[in-house]
Design an enzyme around this catalytic site. Structure first.
Site, mmCIF file in Angstrom:
data_model
loop_
_atom_site.group_PDB
_atom_site.id
_atom_site.type_symbol
_atom_site.label_atom_id
_atom_site.label_comp_id
_atom_site.label_asym_id
_atom_site.label_seq_id
_atom_site.Cartn_x
_atom_site.Cartn_y
_atom_site.Cartn_z
ATOM 1 C CG ASP A 342 -1.970 1.053 1.199
ATOM 2 O OD1 ASP A 342 -2.267 1.578 0.108
ATOM 3 O OD2 ASP A 342 -2.505 1.393 2.273
ATOM 4 C CD GLU A 376 -5.302 6.439 -0.855
ATOM 5 O OE1 GLU A 376 -6.436 5.926 -0.776
ATOM 6 O OE2 GLU A 376 -4.383 6.136 -0.065
ATOM 7 C CD GLU A 377 -2.615 5.200 2.683
ATOM 8 O OE1 GLU A 377 -3.706 5.307 3.283
ATOM 9 O OE2 GLU A 377 -2.226 4.149 2.163
ATOM 10 C CG ASP A 404 -4.768 2.177 -3.098
ATOM 11 O OD1 ASP A 404 -3.801 1.690 -2.472
ATOM 12 O OD2 ASP A 404 -5.493 3.068 -2.637
ATOM 13 C CG HIS A 475 -3.114 1.512 6.689
ATOM 14 N ND1 HIS A 475 -4.188 2.350 6.931
ATOM 15 C CD2 HIS A 475 -2.854 1.617 5.363
ATOM 16 C CE1 HIS A 475 -4.554 2.935 5.798
ATOM 17 N NE2 HIS A 475 -3.749 2.495 4.831
#
Length: 512
Positions: A342, A376-377, A404, A475
């Site tokens: 990611d 993006e995060e 993604d 994450h």
């Protein structure tokens, strides 16, 4: 991947739809083949019935947006992607050499410069598109239980946790108070007014691992991630001093799961962190026996917005260079791991599309536009900048792809747009069948960064990947290079490259 917009509602499983339709589909196929052997279909009218459309597919008849030569080129690109280790090499550098790429960090800027240089070396026309991004720095993060029922005198017990993205800090010396545990929003409503005031509130919402194993993970994530997003807002409204959320993921190896959280105007900002699944269970068990007191220290800082960039690289079209097919992934990552799945994987399989077009000397009719999105995060600021800067070009965006969801085996492609896209893309599905990626299915959305283009009517696409294990690492500190299967990464590169070429070189643009 942010995905805080996901909710409890979920569509019918594609696998379930396939099971329900399998018998009728097999019967239709069998009867079609028998009829074809007995009498050839009239050559006059185009296929109309379901049976005739099915025959057009399996017999290779009927109109197509691509010539046999173009379909053969798709096969060459597919095979070249499988044999070429370009994406794997690029991913190793992004993750092992550059490392975590949190927006506003030196690593994020290094990644921008590196990817831009790689694209220039391939002969693409590169632009660095300025975009403001959040600049949040994690700081220290510690948790410890100070008192609980059955405690051995003079001891404490460590709690493994991590600050959520955008969280504010505790007081400098930390926060010491009682912990209140609830499993969901509804349970919070049953507590007596004022019972949470000044305390740490833990939302112990469990990630549904069985659902993840059956349907690929995205729905289980959607059920749980709402707590990560909204916990500080809800906690503050009931007077909590801080909030904790159970890690949103399926791997119980005492690793925390970060991600962006949310605050609301007019509501006090309180510290927010994620605890591991094991420690969430520990807190729930001890709190059920009696009062539990905890010391929590978080020292993140939110600095002024930083300037960063989307990396845009155009492989110019020969007939319609003003028309674009976007192939993309997001370059930023969270800072606990090195962002391999990611979304380093999404970036490098998109880079490989340009690499293979360059290597094989293929120049489609339309421009293939590679984009490495930034931030993006933390809110998709790079995508918002692109939508603003390119508003006049949306009619010339023929298609947009984003990867993604990691690097698991792709069984095909998800598409958002007109229903007829599925039939129109059938020759492309056939070209991807040798690697098991022939299942094309409709989806309401395909990617966070290209969602704005989807909303503007641009047909959008994403690899449909095996997501059973993605949320074990996503994450977390475990999102590292070793989690990527080289063969499956190559399969994803094949899907992205073949799709980009097909959309860029078709006789007519994709239906929209």
């Amino acid at each position: 991947m942010f995905c805080a917009h996901l909710t409890n509602s979920r569509p019918v499983s594609p696998a379930l739809r396939l099971r329900k339709g399998a018998l009728s589909l097999m019967a239709l196929l069998a009867s079609s083949v028998v009829l074809a052997a007995q009498a050839p279909a009239p050559a006059s009218a185009p296929p109309q019935s379901m049976r005739d459309r099915f025959m057009a597919r399996i017999m290779g008849t009927g109109p197509s947006a691509w010539t046999p030569e173009q379909i053969a080129t798709m096969g060459k690109l597919r095979d070249a992607a499988i044999a070429d280790d370009y994406a794997l090499t690029e991913l190793r550098h992004l993750t092992d050499n550059i490392g975590p790429r949190l927006s506003g960090s030196p690593q994020a800027q290094q990644a921008v410069e590196y990817v831009a240089a790689e694209m220039k070396a391939l002969g693409a026309e590169v632009t660095l598109e300025k975009t403001p991004v959040p600049h949040w720095v994690r700081g220290l993060e510690t948790g410890a239980l100070l008192s609980w029922k059955g405690q051995a005198p003079g001891t404490t017990q460590k709690i493994v946790l991590t600050a959520l993205g955008g969280s504010v800090a505790t007081p400098k010396d930390g926060l010491t108070t009682e912990v209140v545990v609830v499993n969901n929003w509804a349970e919070l409503k049953t507590l007596a007014p004022g019972s949470v005031k000044g305390k740490i509130l833990l939302f112990n919402k469990k990630f549904d691992k069985q659902l993840a194993a059956q349907e690929g993970g995205i729905y289980a994530y959607g059920d749980a991630v709402q707590y990560r997003a909204a916990a500080p807002i809800v906690g503050a409204t009931v007077g909590a001093a801080a909030v904790l959320v159970r890690a949103v993921g399926g791997a119980d190896y005492r690793i925390p799961h970060t991600g962006q959280t949310q605050y609301a105007p007019g509501i006090e900002k309180i510290p927010a962190a994620a605890v591991t699944a094991e420690d969430a269970d520990l807190l729930a068990n001890l709190a059920s026996q009696g009062p539990v007191k905890m010391h929590l220290t978080l020292t993140p800082e939110t600095l002024p917005d930083a300037q960063s960039f989307n990396v845009i690289a155009d492989w110019k079209g020969t007939e319609h260079p003003e028309q674009f097919v976007v192939v993309s992934g997001h370059l930023d990552s969270w800072d606990l791991g090195t962002g391999a799945i990611d979304d380093g994987a999404g970036v490098v399989v998109s880079m490989q599309a340009i690499h293979l077009l360059s290597k094989l000397g293929i120049h489609p009719k339309r421009t293939v536009r590679f984009i490495a999105w930034m931030s993006e995060e933390e809110g998709s600021e790079g995508a918002a900048t692109y939508m603003k800067e390119h508003a006049s070009e949306f009619a010339n965006h023929i298609g947009a792809l984003e990867s993604d969801l990691g690097a698991g085996h792709p069984d095909g492609v998800m598409y958002a747009g007109k229903p007829e896209l599925g039939e129109w893309l059938q020759p492309v599905a056939n070209a991807l069948e040798p690697i098991g990626a022939q299942t094309f299915r409709s989806s309401p959305e395909t990617g966070e960064d290209i969602d704005g283009l989807t909303q503007k009517g641009v047909p959008s696409f994403a690899p449909s990947q095996d997501g059973r294990f993605y949320f074990n690492y996503h994450h977390t500190p475990a999102d590292t290079f070793d989690k990527v299967n080289p063969r499956e990464l190559s399969e994803n590169a094949a899907v992205m490259t073949v799709m980009a070429y097909a959309l860029a070189d078709s006789a007519q643009p994709a239906p929209r």
